[in-house]
Design a protein around this motif. Structure first.
Motif, PDB file in Angstrom:
ATOM      1  N   PHE A   1       5.149   2.638 -23.575  1.00 18.16           N
ATOM      2  CA  PHE A   1       3.633   3.134 -23.416  1.00 18.16           C
ATOM      3  C   PHE A   1       3.513   3.748 -22.083  1.00 18.16           C
ATOM      4  O   PHE A   1       2.878   4.758 -22.113  1.00 18.16           O
ATOM      5  CB  PHE A   1       2.861   1.857 -23.787  1.00 18.16           C
ATOM      6  CG  PHE A   1       2.897   1.644 -25.404  1.00 18.16           C
ATOM      7  CD1 PHE A   1       2.231   2.281 -26.366  1.00 18.16           C
ATOM      8  CD2 PHE A   1       3.743   0.702 -26.006  1.00 18.16           C
ATOM      9  CE1 PHE A   1       2.384   2.166 -27.581  1.00 18.16           C
ATOM     10  CE2 PHE A   1       3.692   0.422 -27.111  1.00 18.16           C
ATOM     11  CZ  PHE A   1       3.354   1.355 -28.274  1.00 18.16           C
TER      12      PHE A   1
ATOM     13  N   CYS B   1       4.287  -3.801 -30.996  1.00 19.93           N
ATOM     14  CA  CYS B   1       3.311  -2.815 -31.289  1.00 19.93           C
ATOM     15  C   CYS B   1       2.761  -2.534 -32.683  1.00 19.93           C
ATOM     16  O   CYS B   1       1.872  -2.303 -33.146  1.00 19.93           O
ATOM     17  CB  CYS B   1       3.679  -1.516 -30.651  1.00 19.93           C
ATOM     18  SG  CYS B   1       5.123  -0.567 -31.129  1.00 19.93           S
TER      19      CYS B   1
ATOM     20  N   VAL C   1      -2.517   9.207 -30.534  1.00 13.96           N
ATOM     21  CA  VAL C   1      -3.344   8.057 -30.951  1.00 13.96           C
ATOM     22  C   VAL C   1      -3.204   7.032 -30.141  1.00 13.96           C
ATOM     23  O   VAL C   1      -4.149   6.531 -29.553  1.00 13.96           O
ATOM     24  CB  VAL C   1      -3.109   7.510 -32.491  1.00 13.96           C
ATOM     25  CG1 VAL C   1      -3.866   6.309 -32.712  1.00 13.96           C
ATOM     26  CG2 VAL C   1      -3.199   8.632 -33.430  1.00 13.96           C
ATOM     27  N   CYS C   2      -2.048   6.669 -29.828  1.00 13.68           N
ATOM     28  CA  CYS C   2      -1.582   5.584 -28.626  1.00 13.68           C
ATOM     29  C   CYS C   2      -2.254   5.916 -27.524  1.00 13.68           C
ATOM     30  O   CYS C   2      -2.732   4.993 -26.788  1.00 13.68           O
ATOM     31  CB  CYS C   2      -0.183   5.383 -28.692  1.00 13.68           C
ATOM     32  SG  CYS C   2       0.430   4.614 -30.217  1.00 13.68           S
TER      33      CYS C   2
ATOM     34  N   CYS D   1      -0.889  -3.705 -33.831  1.00 14.52           N
ATOM     35  CA  CYS D   1      -1.821  -2.542 -33.834  1.00 14.52           C
ATOM     36  C   CYS D   1      -2.922  -2.767 -34.979  1.00 14.52           C
ATOM     37  O   CYS D   1      -2.332  -3.239 -35.981  1.00 14.52           O
ATOM     38  CB  CYS D   1      -1.081  -1.473 -34.246  1.00 14.52           C
ATOM     39  SG  CYS D   1      -1.855   0.236 -34.424  1.00 14.52           S
ATOM     40  N   GLN D   2      -4.204  -2.353 -34.471  1.00 13.77           N
ATOM     41  CA  GLN D   2      -5.115  -2.433 -35.564  1.00 13.77           C
ATOM     42  C   GLN D   2      -5.100  -1.224 -36.494  1.00 13.77           C
ATOM     43  O   GLN D   2      -5.914  -1.215 -37.323  1.00 13.77           O
ATOM     44  CB  GLN D   2      -6.529  -2.692 -34.862  1.00 13.77           C
ATOM     45  CG  GLN D   2      -6.732  -1.589 -33.773  1.00 13.77           C
ATOM     46  CD  GLN D   2      -6.487  -1.716 -32.367  1.00 13.77           C
ATOM     47  OE1 GLN D   2      -5.309  -2.086 -31.956  1.00 13.77           O
ATOM     48  NE2 GLN D   2      -7.334  -1.393 -31.373  1.00 13.77           N
ATOM     49  N   PHE D   3      -4.356  -0.305 -36.103  1.00 15.83           N
ATOM     50  CA  PHE D   3      -4.228   0.937 -36.959  1.00 15.83           C
ATOM     51  C   PHE D   3      -2.946   1.140 -37.801  1.00 15.83           C
ATOM     52  O   PHE D   3      -2.487   2.210 -38.471  1.00 15.83           O
ATOM     53  CB  PHE D   3      -4.254   2.290 -36.037  1.00 15.83           C
ATOM     54  CG  PHE D   3      -5.261   2.006 -35.233  1.00 15.83           C
ATOM     55  CD1 PHE D   3      -6.747   2.009 -35.542  1.00 15.83           C
ATOM     56  CD2 PHE D   3      -5.455   2.372 -33.746  1.00 15.83           C
ATOM     57  CE1 PHE D   3      -7.905   2.018 -34.811  1.00 15.83           C
ATOM     58  CE2 PHE D   3      -6.393   2.413 -33.096  1.00 15.83           C
ATOM     59  CZ  PHE D   3      -7.684   2.180 -33.685  1.00 15.83           C
TER      60      PHE D   3
ATOM     61  N   VAL E   1       4.562   2.594 -34.966  1.00 13.62           N
ATOM     62  CA  VAL E   1       5.598   3.122 -33.897  1.00 13.62           C
ATOM     63  C   VAL E   1       7.115   2.949 -34.001  1.00 13.62           C
ATOM     64  O   VAL E   1       7.984   3.678 -33.887  1.00 13.62           O
ATOM     65  CB  VAL E   1       4.843   2.936 -32.414  1.00 13.62           C
ATOM     66  CG1 VAL E   1       5.681   2.953 -31.311  1.00 13.62           C
ATOM     67  CG2 VAL E   1       3.510   3.371 -32.266  1.00 13.62           C
TER      68      VAL E   1
ATOM     69  N   CYS F   1      -6.019   4.995 -27.331  1.00 13.39           N
ATOM     70  CA  CYS F   1      -5.990   3.537 -27.448  1.00 13.39           C
ATOM     71  C   CYS F   1      -5.537   2.915 -26.269  1.00 13.39           C
ATOM     72  O   CYS F   1      -6.165   2.025 -25.764  1.00 13.39           O
ATOM     73  CB  CYS F   1      -5.302   3.096 -28.801  1.00 13.39           C
ATOM     74  SG  CYS F   1      -5.069   1.578 -29.100  1.00 13.39           S
ATOM     75  N   ARG F   2      -4.102   3.022 -25.901  1.00 13.28           N
ATOM     76  CA  ARG F   2      -3.562   2.283 -24.764  1.00 13.28           C
ATOM     77  C   ARG F   2      -3.545   0.706 -24.839  1.00 13.28           C
ATOM     78  O   ARG F   2      -3.381   0.069 -23.873  1.00 13.28           O
ATOM     79  CB  ARG F   2      -4.223   2.743 -23.485  1.00 13.28           C
ATOM     80  CG  ARG F   2      -3.896   4.373 -23.336  1.00 13.28           C
ATOM     81  CD  ARG F   2      -4.123   4.723 -21.825  1.00 13.28           C
ATOM     82  NE  ARG F   2      -3.641   5.940 -21.926  1.00 13.28           N
ATOM     83  CZ  ARG F   2      -3.442   6.630 -20.767  1.00 13.28           C
ATOM     84  NH1 ARG F   2      -3.925   6.282 -19.716  1.00 13.28           N
ATOM     85  NH2 ARG F   2      -3.204   7.866 -20.706  1.00 13.28           N
ATOM     86  N   TYR F   3      -3.856   0.103 -25.863  1.00 19.13           N
ATOM     87  CA  TYR F   3      -3.781  -1.441 -26.205  1.00 19.13           C
ATOM     88  C   TYR F   3      -2.583  -2.051 -26.156  1.00 19.13           C
ATOM     89  O   TYR F   3      -2.418  -3.063 -25.436  1.00 19.13           O
ATOM     90  CB  TYR F   3      -4.203  -1.758 -27.601  1.00 19.13           C
ATOM     91  CG  TYR F   3      -4.472  -2.955 -27.878  1.00 19.13           C
ATOM     92  CD1 TYR F   3      -5.335  -4.041 -27.288  1.00 19.13           C
ATOM     93  CD2 TYR F   3      -3.290  -3.661 -28.784  1.00 19.13           C
ATOM     94  CE1 TYR F   3      -5.361  -5.306 -27.598  1.00 19.13           C
ATOM     95  CE2 TYR F   3      -3.354  -5.062 -29.105  1.00 19.13           C
ATOM     96  CZ  TYR F   3      -4.431  -5.978 -28.518  1.00 19.13           C
ATOM     97  OH  TYR F   3      -4.601  -7.278 -28.857  1.00 19.13           O
ATOM     98  N   CYS F   4      -1.311  -1.175 -26.251  1.00 16.71           N
ATOM     99  CA  CYS F   4      -0.040  -1.880 -26.167  1.00 16.71           C
ATOM    100  C   CYS F   4       0.625  -1.396 -24.813  1.00 16.71           C
ATOM    101  O   CYS F   4       1.677  -1.665 -24.675  1.00 16.71           O
ATOM    102  CB  CYS F   4       0.694  -1.115 -27.401  1.00 16.71           C
ATOM    103  SG  CYS F   4       0.329  -1.736 -28.959  1.00 16.71           S
TER     104      CYS F   4
ATOM    105  N   VAL G   1      -0.446   3.797 -38.333  1.00 18.28           N
ATOM    106  CA  VAL G   1       0.501   4.050 -37.103  1.00 18.28           C
ATOM    107  C   VAL G   1       1.601   3.174 -37.237  1.00 18.28           C
ATOM    108  O   VAL G   1       1.217   1.685 -37.217  1.00 18.28           O
ATOM    109  CB  VAL G   1      -0.583   3.677 -35.741  1.00 18.28           C
ATOM    110  CG1 VAL G   1       0.413   3.640 -34.449  1.00 18.28           C
ATOM    111  CG2 VAL G   1      -1.614   4.669 -35.543  1.00 18.28           C
TER     112      VAL G   1
HETATM  113  S1  SF4 Z   1       0.398   1.064 -31.451  1.00 16.83           S
HETATM  114 FE1  SF4 Z   1      -1.695   0.573 -32.285  1.00 16.83          FE
HETATM  115  S2  SF4 Z   1      -2.573  -0.686 -30.744  1.00 16.83           S
HETATM  116 FE2  SF4 Z   1      -0.938   0.230 -29.960  1.00 16.83          FE
HETATM  117  S3  SF4 Z   1      -1.365   1.640 -28.518  1.00 16.83           S
HETATM  118 FE3  SF4 Z   1      -0.927   2.600 -30.284  1.00 16.83          FE
HETATM  119  S4  SF4 Z   1      -2.686   2.741 -31.589  1.00 16.83           S
HETATM  120 FE4  SF4 Z   1      -3.044   1.292 -30.016  1.00 16.83          FE
END
Ligand code: SF4
Ligand code: SF4
Length: 369
Positions: A30, A57, A16-17, A61-63, A73, A20-23, A71
């Protein structure tokens, strides 16, 4: 197929991450993840040991829960990290000690050694226990002490080195020449400053969504306190054998100048870390790790406290009992070191060295098949 459900869940999250790669700017985990398209167990153990559990994170995280993607982590990587300590421990027969968290074993070992020293002294010369001469070696000859504690310390170092060697090999560190001086120096700087505990620059998330640097401060007090105590013991040993200058030492001699701040750090640091642990948002922690971390902090605290008490009581009739208790605690600390939270420093350093090497090579390590 993964060896545990935690590793399976970690692979799902990494997938998933990686989409997404937001973090990606928050820490080293990451970018290291982004170099990979698939995640073997050794990859996940490596990534888990790159995570400092800062919580950023999870907060960002929006998830994260209650989202259906679930999610989390920090928590999942904490579980994988705990599993990695156990799976690389040497010898394999002692791996279950991680499940028992070692505190009971450490307490029994500390009491047994202290009782043995006191019993030995009472048998050979009970008068030592009521003198105020400050002469440690009347209680136990220096060579006996060095043999006993040198032996258990060497065992601890050997067992931890064996575990680390397996970790290093399995994460494929040699495939990207991670042992190069530059990578090791970068890892040393990153580990010494706890660079990735800063949540991407703002601090670590603990009891709420307001970042602070408290965990880094208390970790530094614990780590550098331990290193100063180690330096105090080392200089004392060198004074004894090289300069023929036995303990006790004056307040302005190196063993004391290292030992006093070291002992204070070992008392304050673990209290602060324990407080942060109790306050931490449970969603971000691994409940199974609680016992192991408590044992580690308790042993560090006991080592610092008994060392300081011994310094104060060394020229009183309480010297004999306080020395026996301190030696018992130190013996237990060494004995349980390879089977508890203490090993995290080695694995974290190894993961940081590989990360530095991967960044240079711009390619992921090849894990052992
Ligand atoms: S922790 Fe959430 S916001 Fe951050 S990369 Fe993973 S899915 Fe994306
Ligand atoms: S908890 Fe912090 S250190 Fe761990 S992966 Fe998330 S951002 Fe990185």
């Amino acid at each position: 197929m993964h060896a545990t459900d935690h590793l399976k869940e970690a692979e799902r999250l990494m997938t998933v991450c990686n989409s997404c790669r937001y973090c990606e700017g928050l820490c080293a985990m990451f970018p290291a993840m982004e170099l990979r398209r698939s995640f073997a167990d050794a990859d996940l153990n490596y990534l888990a040991n790159l995570c400092h559990g800062c919580g950023a994170c999870y907060v960002d995280c929006q998830f994260s829960p209650p989202h259906e993607f679930n999610v989390n982590v920090p928590q999942v990587l904490a579980k994988v990290r705990t599993g990695s300590y156990k799976s690389y421990a040497w010898p394999k027969a002692f791996q279950p000690m991680f499940d028992r968290n070692g505190l009971a074993i450490a307490i029994v070992a500390a009491i047994s050694v202290a009782a043995f020293i006191l019993g030995f002294t009472l048998w050979h010369g009970a008068e030592v226990l009521s003198t105020d001469s400050g002469q440690f070696y009347q209680l136990m000859p220096h060579n006996t002490m060095a043999l006993l504690f040198g032996g258990v310390a060497l065992y601890a170092l050997f067992a931890m080195a064996m575990g680390f060697a397996t970790f290093w090999k399995e994460i494929g560190a040699n495939s990207v020449h991670a042992a190069s001086g530059g990578s090791l120096w970068q890892a040393t700087k990153d580990a010494a400053g706890l660079r990735y505990l800063d949540g991407g620059g703002v601090g670590c998330y603990n009891e709420d969504e307001k970042p602070t640097d408290n965990r880094r401060l208390f970790h530094h007090l614990t780590f550098y306190g331990f290193m100063l105590c180690f330096a105090a013991t080392t200089t004392g040993t060198l004074y004894h054998y090289l300069l023929d200058w036995p303990a006790p030492y004056a307040w302005n001699e190196l063993p004391k100048l290292f030992g006093i701040p070291g002992g204070i750090g070992l008392v304050i640091g673990p209290i602060g870390l324990m407080h942060a642990k109790l306050k931490r948002i449970p969603d971000m922690t691994d409940p199974a790790k609680f016992g192991m971390e408590t044992a580690f902090l308790a042993m560090m605290f006991a080592t610092g406290l008994t060392g300081l008490v011994l310094m104060v009581a060394r020229e009183t009739p309480a010297m004999g009992v306080t020395l026996a208790v301190h030696l018992g605690v130190v013996f237990a600390l060494f004995l349980t070191m390879p089977y508890g939270k203490f090993v995290h420093g080695f694995y974290r350093f190894g993961a940081l060295a590989l990360y530095a090497a991967e960044r240079k090579a711009e390619q992921p390590a090849t894990v052992a098949g």
